[in-house]
Scaffold this motif. Structure first.
Motif, PDB file in Angstrom:
ATOM      1  N   GLY A  89       0.804  -1.214   0.000  1.00  0.00           N
ATOM      2  CA  GLY A  89       0.000   0.000   0.000  1.00  0.00           C
ATOM      3  C   GLY A  89       0.835   1.261   0.000  1.00  0.00           C
ATOM      4  N   ALA A  90       2.133   1.116  -0.198  1.00  0.00           N
ATOM      5  CA  ALA A  90       3.029   2.271  -0.092  1.00  0.00           C
ATOM      6  C   ALA A  90       2.759   3.318  -1.166  1.00  0.00           C
ATOM      7  CB  ALA A  90       4.490   1.812  -0.175  1.00  0.00           C
ATOM      8  N   GLY A  91       2.296   2.894  -2.330  1.00  0.00           N
ATOM      9  CA  GLY A  91       2.082   3.826  -3.431  1.00  0.00           C
ATOM     10  C   GLY A  91       0.652   4.284  -3.583  1.00  0.00           C
ATOM     11  N   LEU A  92      -0.154   4.125  -2.549  1.00  0.00           N
ATOM     12  CA  LEU A  92      -1.564   4.501  -2.598  1.00  0.00           C
ATOM     13  C   LEU A  92      -1.857   5.641  -1.632  1.00  0.00           C
ATOM     14  CD1 LEU A  92      -3.183   0.951  -2.637  1.00  0.00           C
ATOM     15  CD2 LEU A  92      -3.313   2.616  -4.508  1.00  0.00           C
ATOM     16  N   ALA A  93      -2.775   6.505  -2.016  1.00  0.00           N
ATOM     17  CA  ALA A  93      -3.198   7.587  -1.132  1.00  0.00           C
ATOM     18  C   ALA A  93      -3.919   7.023   0.087  1.00  0.00           C
ATOM     19  CB  ALA A  93      -4.112   8.544  -1.886  1.00  0.00           C
ATOM     20  N   GLU A  94      -3.926   7.775   1.164  1.00  0.00           N
ATOM     21  CA  GLU A  94      -4.552   7.307   2.403  1.00  0.00           C
ATOM     22  C   GLU A  94      -6.049   7.099   2.229  1.00  0.00           C
ATOM     23  OE1 GLU A  94      -3.560   9.864   5.625  1.00  0.00           O
ATOM     24  OE2 GLU A  94      -1.415   9.437   5.518  1.00  0.00           O
ATOM     25  N   ASP A  95      -6.713   7.966   1.443  1.00  0.00           N
ATOM     26  CA  ASP A  95      -8.163   7.813   1.269  1.00  0.00           C
ATOM     27  C   ASP A  95      -8.520   6.593   0.424  1.00  0.00           C
ATOM     28  OD1 ASP A  95      -7.284   8.698  -1.157  1.00  0.00           O
ATOM     29  OD2 ASP A  95      -8.515  10.507  -1.219  1.00  0.00           O
ATOM     30  N   ALA A  96      -7.517   5.974  -0.193  1.00  0.00           N
ATOM     31  CA  ALA A  96      -7.742   4.738  -0.947  1.00  0.00           C
ATOM     32  C   ALA A  96      -7.313   3.505  -0.152  1.00  0.00           C
ATOM     33  CB  ALA A  96      -6.985   4.785  -2.269  1.00  0.00           C
ATOM     34  N   GLY A  97      -6.955   3.719   1.116  1.00  0.00           N
ATOM     35  CA  GLY A  97      -6.551   2.593   1.953  1.00  0.00           C
ATOM     36  C   GLY A  97      -5.067   2.339   1.969  1.00  0.00           C
ATOM     37  N   GLY A  98      -4.281   3.273   1.403  1.00  0.00           N
ATOM     38  CA  GLY A  98      -2.838   3.102   1.376  1.00  0.00           C
ATOM     39  C   GLY A  98      -2.155   3.900   2.470  1.00  0.00           C
ATOM     40  N   PHE A  99      -0.873   4.167   2.254  1.00  0.00           N
ATOM     41  CA  PHE A  99      -0.068   4.826   3.285  1.00  0.00           C
ATOM     42  C   PHE A  99       0.418   6.207   2.855  1.00  0.00           C
ATOM     43  CE2 PHE A  99       0.494   0.190   3.838  1.00  0.00           C
ATOM     44  CZ  PHE A  99      -0.151   0.076   5.057  1.00  0.00           C
ATOM     45  N   GLY A 100      -0.280   6.806   1.879  1.00  0.00           N
ATOM     46  CA  GLY A 100      -0.006   8.186   1.518  1.00  0.00           C
ATOM     47  C   GLY A 100       1.100   8.390   0.522  1.00  0.00           C
ATOM     48  N   GLY A 101       1.527   7.334  -0.154  1.00  0.00           N
ATOM     49  CA  GLY A 101       2.604   7.456  -1.119  1.00  0.00           C
ATOM     50  C   GLY A 101       2.089   7.706  -2.527  1.00  0.00           C
ATOM     51  N   SER A 102       2.954   7.461  -3.493  1.00  0.00           N
ATOM     52  CA  SER A 102       2.624   7.729  -4.897  1.00  0.00           C
ATOM     53  C   SER A 102       3.390   6.752  -5.777  1.00  0.00           C
ATOM     54  CB  SER A 102       2.988   9.172  -5.254  1.00  0.00           C
ATOM     55  OG  SER A 102       4.399   9.351  -5.163  1.00  0.00           O
ATOM     56  N   ALA A 103       3.460   7.071  -7.060  1.00  0.00           N
ATOM     57  CA  ALA A 103       4.222   6.236  -7.987  1.00  0.00           C
ATOM     58  C   ALA A 103       5.700   6.181  -7.624  1.00  0.00           C
ATOM     59  CB  ALA A 103       4.049   6.761  -9.412  1.00  0.00           C
ATOM     60  N   VAL A 104       6.189   7.204  -6.931  1.00  0.00           N
ATOM     61  CA  VAL A 104       7.603   7.222  -6.533  1.00  0.00           C
ATOM     62  C   VAL A 104       7.918   6.042  -5.631  1.00  0.00           C
ATOM     63  CG1 VAL A 104       9.394   8.534  -5.343  1.00  0.00           C
ATOM     64  CG2 VAL A 104       7.714   9.730  -6.766  1.00  0.00           C
ATOM     65  N   GLU A 105       7.056   5.795  -4.645  1.00  0.00           N
ATOM     66  CA  GLU A 105       7.288   4.682  -3.719  1.00  0.00           C
ATOM     67  C   GLU A 105       7.254   3.343  -4.458  1.00  0.00           C
ATOM     68  OE1 GLU A 105       6.747   8.022  -1.131  1.00  0.00           O
ATOM     69  OE2 GLU A 105       5.648   7.371  -2.912  1.00  0.00           O
ATOM     70  N   ASN A 106       6.311   3.185  -5.386  1.00  0.00           N
ATOM     71  CA  ASN A 106       6.255   1.938  -6.148  1.00  0.00           C
ATOM     72  C   ASN A 106       7.513   1.728  -6.979  1.00  0.00           C
ATOM     73  OD1 ASN A 106       3.711   1.163  -5.218  1.00  0.00           O
ATOM     74  ND2 ASN A 106       2.645   2.275  -6.840  1.00  0.00           N
ATOM     75  N   ALA A 107       8.015   2.807  -7.590  1.00  0.00           N
ATOM     76  CA  ALA A 107       9.229   2.690  -8.397  1.00  0.00           C
ATOM     77  C   ALA A 107      10.435   2.357  -7.531  1.00  0.00           C
ATOM     78  CB  ALA A 107       9.475   3.988  -9.169  1.00  0.00           C
ATOM     79  N   LEU A 108      10.506   2.949  -6.334  1.00  0.00           N
ATOM     80  CA  LEU A 108      11.602   2.645  -5.412  1.00  0.00           C
ATOM     81  C   LEU A 108      11.600   1.172  -5.015  1.00  0.00           C
ATOM     82  CD1 LEU A 108      11.784   5.600  -2.847  1.00  0.00           C
ATOM     83  CD2 LEU A 108      13.600   4.803  -4.342  1.00  0.00           C
ATOM     84  N   ILE A 109      10.431   0.680  -4.644  1.00  0.00           N
ATOM     85  CA  ILE A 109      10.311  -0.723  -4.242  1.00  0.00           C
ATOM     86  C   ILE A 109      10.707  -1.630  -5.412  1.00  0.00           C
ATOM     87  CG2 ILE A 109       8.685  -2.532  -3.574  1.00  0.00           C
ATOM     88  CD1 ILE A 109       7.105  -0.321  -2.082  1.00  0.00           C
ATOM     89  N   ALA A 110      10.178  -1.332  -6.598  1.00  0.00           N
ATOM     90  CA  ALA A 110      10.465  -2.164  -7.765  1.00  0.00           C
ATOM     91  C   ALA A 110      11.945  -2.143  -8.120  1.00  0.00           C
ATOM     92  CB  ALA A 110       9.635  -1.686  -8.956  1.00  0.00           C
ATOM     93  N   GLU A 111      12.588  -0.988  -7.958  1.00  0.00           N
ATOM     94  CA  GLU A 111      14.019  -0.899  -8.276  1.00  0.00           C
ATOM     95  C   GLU A 111      14.830  -1.846  -7.402  1.00  0.00           C
ATOM     96  OE1 GLU A 111      17.695   2.361  -8.208  1.00  0.00           O
ATOM     97  OE2 GLU A 111      15.608   3.059  -8.132  1.00  0.00           O
ATOM     98  N   GLU A 112      14.538  -1.868  -6.111  1.00  0.00           N
ATOM     99  CA  GLU A 112      15.288  -2.749  -5.216  1.00  0.00           C
ATOM    100  C   GLU A 112      14.915  -4.210  -5.432  1.00  0.00           C
ATOM    101  OE1 GLU A 112      17.831  -1.881  -3.423  1.00  0.00           O
ATOM    102  OE2 GLU A 112      17.545   0.164  -4.153  1.00  0.00           O
ATOM    103  N   LEU A 113      13.648  -4.493  -5.725  1.00  0.00           N
ATOM    104  CA  LEU A 113      13.256  -5.871  -6.049  1.00  0.00           C
ATOM    105  C   LEU A 113      13.957  -6.320  -7.331  1.00  0.00           C
ATOM    106  CD1 LEU A 113       9.406  -5.824  -5.314  1.00  0.00           C
ATOM    107  CD2 LEU A 113      11.239  -6.706  -3.852  1.00  0.00           C
ATOM    108  N   GLY A 114      14.134  -5.395  -8.275  1.00  0.00           N
ATOM    109  CA  GLY A 114      14.826  -5.730  -9.515  1.00  0.00           C
ATOM    110  C   GLY A 114      16.271  -6.100  -9.288  1.00  0.00           C
ATOM    111  N   ARG A 115      16.920  -5.453  -8.335  1.00  0.00           N
ATOM    112  CA  ARG A 115      18.329  -5.766  -8.061  1.00  0.00           C
ATOM    113  C   ARG A 115      18.498  -7.229  -7.644  1.00  0.00           C
ATOM    114  NH1 ARG A 115      21.222  -1.091  -8.004  1.00  0.00           N
ATOM    115  NH2 ARG A 115      20.022   0.835  -7.689  1.00  0.00           N
ATOM    116  N   GLY A 116      17.509  -7.761  -6.945  1.00  0.00           N
ATOM    117  CA  GLY A 116      17.570  -9.160  -6.527  1.00  0.00           C
ATOM    118  C   GLY A 116      16.823 -10.109  -7.444  1.00  0.00           C
TER     119      GLY A 116
END
Length: 374
Positions: free
Chosen positions: A54-81
């Protein structure tokens, strides 16, 4: 412009990095990709506990107030492994539900963020060749209860999904439907892609469905959600490319020929420089796309497609050069560099290849210019 991450985003990156280092060393990854489902059974629930789903979802959508930036960050590190969990597919599903925005959709979204349910987005079809806008799956006449007939291809995480989010034609409109995985008329054809991901073709034969969104609302939800998923894939590609670059650098420093490390040869240094340029161009294109995610539809589409073209062409170049510089050992199953190339090859074709996105970029740019002129 400030390209620095916030303290919270740095902490998020560190948490993903530690997880990958602990749970995805090379031996563990081999065991995972050789398993029946191609994913570790407890990793997805760990993603939920760590807040990544839920890191890349707004709080009113049930997420933790993030955006596409958080999703890209997570994906970048997952890609490294080279983590095999279908994170981009999850981003696509959650962004679809968030864009639909009904109470029913938000309730499903909460279950996805908590890892209580898995919903696989099924937007691509064989004749579309990656173009999610080509939809031949159709619903029965509007006066009847929804039933779908058609085929969806390359559906990630379908083999363990509870339901599917399916795009289908109803007359001239494209609608979004929810189809239970256990319904009659739903048949799965599972197979592996080149990068050892487990995907399915879904054959629908008069399968019962539940309507989620119709017409223009559905089109807008799909367009926004696909752009979020593409940006996530570009983030993953960046992590893979960067890792392949520095892994190759390390190899050139220890591999000796004619009594010296081959990294001292100027021609190989030039190749490494070209690889680094592609990595940094991909990083810049990704930053541009992230900055355009809150803009108008045409500007967002142009920036996202530009990033996808760069991630696709640059990723293939980096992967090919990494294998070439490793020599014959670079194509072996046991060496990680061949797996980097395989994943980059698949990403280059997920949700549209470079040709498709070049055309989409041109069309979107024309719309931006026309809007500016008006």
């Amino acid at each position: 412009m400030d390209f620095n991450y916030t303290a919270e985003q740095d902490a998020l990156r560190d948490s993903v990095k530690r997880f990958v280092e602990r749970e995805y060393d090379w031996e563990k990854r081999f065991a995972i990709i050789r398993s029946a489902q191609g994913v570790a059974p407890d990793h997805w629930s760990a993603f939920a506990e760590l807040g990544w789903l839920g890191a890349g979802l707004a709080e009113d959508a049930g997420g933790f107030g993030g955006s596409a930036v958080e999703n890209a960050l997570i994906a970048e590190e997952l890609g490294r492994g080279l983590v095999t969990e279908p994170f981009a597919a999850h981003v696509l599903a959650t962004q679809l539900l968030s864009a639909i925005g009904t109470d029913e959709a938000l309730a499903l979204l909460t279950e996805l963020v908590m890892a209580e349910k898995r919903i696989a987005p099924a937007l691509q079809e064989p004749n579309g060749r990656g173009d999610w806008r080509i939809v031949e799956t159709h619903a029965n006449p509007p006066e009847s209860p929804p039933r779908l007939t058609g085929t969806k291809s390359l559906v990630d995480c379908a083999i363990y999904a509870d339901s599917f989010m399916v795009s289908a034609r109803n007359g001239k409109d494209t609608n979004l439907y929810l189809v239970n995985a256990n319904e009659t008329g739903v048949n799965l054809h599972p197979y592996r892609t080149l990068d050892n991901r487990h995907v399915c073709d879904i054959h629908l034969n008069n399968a019962p469905a539940q309507l989620l969104a119709t017409g223009k609302h559905a089109d807008q939800a799909i367009a926004l959600a696909v752009d979020h998923a593409i940006v996530t894939l570009c983030g993953e590609a960046l992590g893979i490319m960067d890792t392949a670059l520095w892994t190759t650098r390390d190899y050139l420093k220890v591999r000796k020929q004619f009594g010296t490390a081959i990294g001292n040869f100027q021609i190989l240094q030039h190749r490494m420089a070209d690889m680094m340029i592609e990595v940094e161009m991909t990083r810049s294109a990704l930053f541009h796309a992230l900055g355009a995610m809150d803009g108008n539809d045409a500007a967002r589409a142009a920036a996202v497609s530009a990033a996808k073209v760069q991630a696709s062409t640059g990723g293939l170049f980096v992967g090919q050069q990494a294998i070439q510089l490793h020599g014959g050992i670079g194509v072996t199953e046991e060496l990680n560099i061949s797996h980097h190339y395989r994943r980059l090859f698949v990403i280059a074709r997920q949700l549209g290849d470079a040709d498709l996105h070049l055309a989409r970029f041109a069309q979107a740019t024309d719309r931006v210019k026309k809007a500016d002129a008006d």
